[in-house]
Motif scaffolding. Structure first.
Motif, mmCIF file in Angstrom:
data_model
loop_
_atom_site.group_PDB
_atom_site.id
_atom_site.type_symbol
_atom_site.label_atom_id
_atom_site.label_comp_id
_atom_site.label_asym_id
_atom_site.label_seq_id
_atom_site.Cartn_x
_atom_site.Cartn_y
_atom_site.Cartn_z
ATOM 1 N N UNK A 124 -5.263 -2.943 -1.099
ATOM 2 C CA UNK A 124 -4.174 -2.641 -0.403
ATOM 3 C C UNK A 124 -2.678 -3.505 -0.697
ATOM 4 N N UNK A 125 -2.896 -4.363 -1.738
ATOM 5 C CA UNK A 125 -1.790 -4.827 -2.196
ATOM 6 C C UNK A 125 -1.141 -4.100 -3.107
ATOM 7 N N UNK A 126 0.378 -3.981 -2.897
ATOM 8 C CA UNK A 126 1.239 -3.203 -3.658
ATOM 9 C C UNK A 126 0.929 -3.731 -5.223
ATOM 10 N N UNK A 127 1.265 -2.733 -6.121
ATOM 11 C CA UNK A 127 1.250 -3.053 -7.456
ATOM 12 C C UNK A 127 2.469 -2.803 -8.244
ATOM 13 N N UNK A 168 1.128 1.798 -3.910
ATOM 14 C CA UNK A 168 -0.098 1.489 -3.318
ATOM 15 C C UNK A 168 -1.387 1.806 -4.117
ATOM 16 N N UNK A 169 -2.250 1.152 -4.297
ATOM 17 C CA UNK A 169 -3.313 1.455 -5.378
ATOM 18 C C UNK A 169 -4.429 1.966 -4.234
ATOM 19 N N UNK A 170 -4.996 3.099 -4.933
ATOM 20 C CA UNK A 170 -6.059 3.914 -3.933
ATOM 21 C C UNK A 170 -7.279 3.916 -4.622
#
Length: 70
Positions: free
Chosen positions: A56-59, A68-70
């Protein structure tokens, strides 16, 4: 569900077999075979919580934008 149950049985049997082979004790092998899967299940729960938080942490990527990592 049968596959999951059979894997659980294999997991307990392997834990018992390894500890029995190392110690020669049925009591210690049995205790470890019961306790280890319980502790492992609790550890897995927290492992998944950490990975969910990481996902969930922004990259940051080049250019300073966030995705956002999915």
């Amino acid at each position: 569900m049968i596959k999951t149950a059979s894997f659980g049985f294999v997991h307990v049997a392997v834990a018992f077999g390894v500890v029995y082979a190392l110690t020669g004790s049925v009591a210690i092998g049995g205790a470890v075979a019961l306790i280890e899967p319980l502790v492992n299940t609790i550890a897995y729960h927290y492992h998944e919580k950490v990975w969910d938080r990481i996902r969930r942490r922004p990259r940051e990527i080049s250019g300073g934008t966030h995705v956002l990592q999915g």
